[in-house]
Motif scaffolding. Structure first.
Motif, PDB file in Angstrom:
ATOM      1  N   ARG A  55       0.856  -1.189   0.000  1.00 53.42           N
ATOM      2  CA  ARG A  55       0.000   0.000   0.000  1.00 53.42           C
ATOM      3  C   ARG A  55       0.889   1.235   0.000  1.00 53.42           C
ATOM      4  NH1 ARG A  55      -4.824  -1.996   0.816  1.00 53.42           N
ATOM      5  NH2 ARG A  55      -5.920  -0.045   1.082  1.00 53.42           N
ATOM      6  N   VAL A  56       0.852   1.990  -1.092  1.00 57.24           N
ATOM      7  CA  VAL A  56       1.671   3.196  -1.192  1.00 57.24           C
ATOM      8  C   VAL A  56       0.854   4.349  -1.773  1.00 57.24           C
ATOM      9  CG1 VAL A  56       3.929   2.076  -1.332  1.00 57.24           C
ATOM     10  CG2 VAL A  56       2.619   2.416  -3.399  1.00 57.24           C
ATOM     11  N   ALA A  57       1.263   5.529  -1.385  1.00 55.29           N
ATOM     12  CA  ALA A  57       0.601   6.742  -1.871  1.00 55.29           C
ATOM     13  C   ALA A  57       1.086   7.052  -3.293  1.00 55.29           C
ATOM     14  CB  ALA A  57       0.912   7.907  -0.940  1.00 55.29           C
ATOM     15  N   PRO A  58       0.241   7.677  -4.086  1.00 56.06           N
ATOM     16  CA  PRO A  58       0.614   8.022  -5.455  1.00 56.06           C
ATOM     17  C   PRO A  58       1.370   9.345  -5.533  1.00 56.06           C
ATOM     18  CG  PRO A  58      -1.661   8.621  -5.095  1.00 56.06           C
ATOM     19  CD  PRO A  58      -1.170   7.976  -3.820  1.00 56.06           C
ATOM     20  N   VAL A  59       2.352   9.516  -4.654  1.00 55.47           N
ATOM     21  CA  VAL A  59       3.119  10.761  -4.596  1.00 55.47           C
ATOM     22  C   VAL A  59       4.346  10.678  -5.493  1.00 55.47           C
ATOM     23  CG1 VAL A  59       2.338  11.301  -2.261  1.00 55.47           C
ATOM     24  CG2 VAL A  59       4.436   9.976  -2.588  1.00 55.47           C
ATOM     25  N   GLU A  98       3.179   3.632  -9.067  1.00 54.62           N
ATOM     26  CA  GLU A  98       3.471   3.115 -10.402  1.00 54.62           C
ATOM     27  C   GLU A  98       4.882   2.538 -10.475  1.00 54.62           C
ATOM     28  OE1 GLU A  98       2.746   6.506 -12.895  1.00 54.62           O
ATOM     29  OE2 GLU A  98       0.578   6.439 -12.543  1.00 54.62           O
ATOM     30  N   PHE A  99       5.826   3.229  -9.865  1.00 58.32           N
ATOM     31  CA  PHE A  99       7.208   2.769  -9.863  1.00 58.32           C
ATOM     32  C   PHE A  99       7.328   1.417  -9.162  1.00 58.32           C
ATOM     33  CE2 PHE A  99      11.364   2.354  -7.905  1.00 58.32           C
ATOM     34  CZ  PHE A  99      12.216   2.652  -8.952  1.00 58.32           C
ATOM     35  N   VAL A 113       0.320  -4.028  -5.829  1.00 58.70           N
ATOM     36  CA  VAL A 113       0.581  -2.678  -5.332  1.00 58.70           C
ATOM     37  C   VAL A 113      -0.742  -1.931  -5.368  1.00 58.70           C
ATOM     38  CG1 VAL A 113       1.813  -0.517  -5.706  1.00 58.70           C
ATOM     39  CG2 VAL A 113       2.977  -2.703  -6.095  1.00 58.70           C
ATOM     40  N   VAL A 114      -1.181  -1.482  -4.195  1.00 56.06           N
ATOM     41  CA  VAL A 114      -2.462  -0.793  -4.040  1.00 56.06           C
ATOM     42  C   VAL A 114      -2.192   0.688  -3.862  1.00 56.06           C
ATOM     43  CG1 VAL A 114      -4.523  -0.578  -2.601  1.00 56.06           C
ATOM     44  CG2 VAL A 114      -3.486  -2.836  -2.986  1.00 56.06           C
ATOM     45  N   THR A 115      -2.816   1.490  -4.690  1.00 53.16           N
ATOM     46  CA  THR A 115      -2.691   2.944  -4.574  1.00 53.16           C
ATOM     47  C   THR A 115      -3.575   3.409  -3.429  1.00 53.16           C
ATOM     48  OG1 THR A 115      -2.282   3.104  -6.947  1.00 53.16           O
ATOM     49  CG2 THR A 115      -2.967   5.124  -5.810  1.00 53.16           C
ATOM     50  N   ASP A 116      -2.937   4.008  -2.425  1.00 53.58           N
ATOM     51  CA  ASP A 116      -3.654   4.449  -1.227  1.00 53.58           C
ATOM     52  C   ASP A 116      -3.113   5.822  -0.821  1.00 53.58           C
ATOM     53  OD1 ASP A 116      -4.733   4.930   1.275  1.00 53.58           O
ATOM     54  OD2 ASP A 116      -4.115   2.995   2.125  1.00 53.58           O
ATOM     55  N   PRO A 117      -3.847   6.891  -1.110  1.00 54.43           N
ATOM     56  CA  PRO A 117      -3.371   8.237  -0.785  1.00 54.43           C
ATOM     57  C   PRO A 117      -3.054   8.444   0.703  1.00 54.43           C
ATOM     58  CG  PRO A 117      -5.315   8.351  -2.188  1.00 54.43           C
ATOM     59  CD  PRO A 117      -5.150   6.918  -1.784  1.00 54.43           C
ATOM     60  N   ARG A 118      -3.613   7.625   1.583  1.00 56.04           N
ATOM     61  CA  ARG A 118      -3.376   7.758   3.032  1.00 56.04           C
ATOM     62  C   ARG A 118      -2.300   6.798   3.538  1.00 56.04           C
ATOM     63  NH1 ARG A 118      -5.715  11.882   5.413  1.00 56.04           N
ATOM     64  NH2 ARG A 118      -5.946  10.720   7.329  1.00 56.04           N
ATOM     65  N   ALA A 119      -1.708   6.015   2.639  1.00 55.24           N
ATOM     66  CA  ALA A 119      -0.684   5.052   3.055  1.00 55.24           C
ATOM     67  C   ALA A 119       0.489   5.796   3.682  1.00 55.24           C
ATOM     68  CB  ALA A 119      -0.213   4.238   1.851  1.00 55.24           C
ATOM     69  N   GLU A 125       2.727  10.120   6.880  1.00 60.04           N
ATOM     70  CA  GLU A 125       1.864  10.348   5.729  1.00 60.04           C
ATOM     71  C   GLU A 125       2.551  11.342   4.799  1.00 60.04           C
ATOM     72  OE1 GLU A 125      -2.667  11.816   4.854  1.00 60.04           O
ATOM     73  OE2 GLU A 125      -2.290  10.626   6.662  1.00 60.04           O
ATOM     74  N   LEU A 126       2.525  11.046   3.520  1.00 59.21           N
ATOM     75  CA  LEU A 126       3.228  11.865   2.535  1.00 59.21           C
ATOM     76  C   LEU A 126       2.300  12.846   1.843  1.00 59.21           C
ATOM     77  CD1 LEU A 126       5.272   9.025   0.794  1.00 59.21           C
ATOM     78  CD2 LEU A 126       6.074  10.611   2.560  1.00 59.21           C
ATOM     79  N   SER A 127       2.872  13.959   1.420  1.00 58.65           N
ATOM     80  CA  SER A 127       2.168  14.870   0.533  1.00 58.65           C
ATOM     81  C   SER A 127       2.860  14.787  -0.828  1.00 58.65           C
ATOM     82  CB  SER A 127       2.181  16.299   1.076  1.00 58.65           C
ATOM     83  OG  SER A 127       3.505  16.791   1.119  1.00 58.65           O
ATOM     84  N   GLU A 128       2.298  15.423  -1.802  1.00 56.71           N
ATOM     85  CA  GLU A 128       2.773  15.314  -3.189  1.00 56.71           C
ATOM     86  C   GLU A 128       4.278  15.538  -3.344  1.00 56.71           C
ATOM     87  OE1 GLU A 128       2.504  14.923  -7.405  1.00 56.71           O
ATOM     88  OE2 GLU A 128       1.243  14.259  -5.774  1.00 56.71           O
TER      89      GLU A 128
END
Length: 155
Positions: A55-59, A98-99, A113-119, A125-128
């Motif tokens: 689970r990773v953020a799409p940053v 994606e990477f 790999v699950v896209t999770d903006p809150r991962a 927690e990451l921002s862009e």
């Protein structure tokens, strides 16, 4: 990269404290901030694995080859101390989800790999733009696709 932007992570808080000690010392210094290494793909995925899925953020992030980090650190070390920070990064920006999807597939790793903006990334927690350098960063030349071709793919 992003150490100062991730104080909720114990690991990054420790790095911040170490840098503050260096900055307050009476000796000249240069601190090199590097983006995530290509070599850490597996550990990033392992830390983000939850029940068999990554689970990773799409940053954005801009990974770098370890060899390029070593060369940059050597150049900084033999130069005059800057009493500041030098940022280095790989030449390409990717979305982390994606990477990792591509990198794990190339390693024949079957985890989804699950896209999770809150991962969370090592507890934070990451921002862009948390993991990407500013405009003054030194960009290295090794692209991921070229680096991957030089390494042994695990199974």
């Amino acid at each position: 990269m992003g150490t100062d932007r991730l104080p909720e992570s114990g690991y990054f808080r420790a790095k911040i404290a170490q840098e503050q000690l260096i900055e307050k010392a009476s000796i000249p210094y240069s601190i090199v901030h590097a983006t995530q290494f290509f070599e850490f793909v597996d550990s990033i995925a392992d830390a983000a694995t939850d029940g068999g899925a990554v689970r990773v953020a799409p940053v954005l992030f801009q990974p770098i080859a370890g060899d390029d980090v070593a060369q940059a650190v050597a150049r900084v070390a033999i130069g005059s101390p800057s009493n500041g920070h030098v940022a280095i990064a790989g030449p390409e920006r990717f979305r982390m989800d994606e990477f990792l999807r591509e990198a794990l597939a190339a390693r024949h790793d079957r985890r989804a790999v699950v896209t999770d903006p809150r991962a969370r990334y090592f507890g934070a927690e990451l921002s862009e733009g948390t993991l990407v350098p500013g405009r003054d960063a030194i960009l290295t030349e090794t692209r991921y696709r070229d680096w991957r071709g030089r390494t042994v793919v695990g199974g």
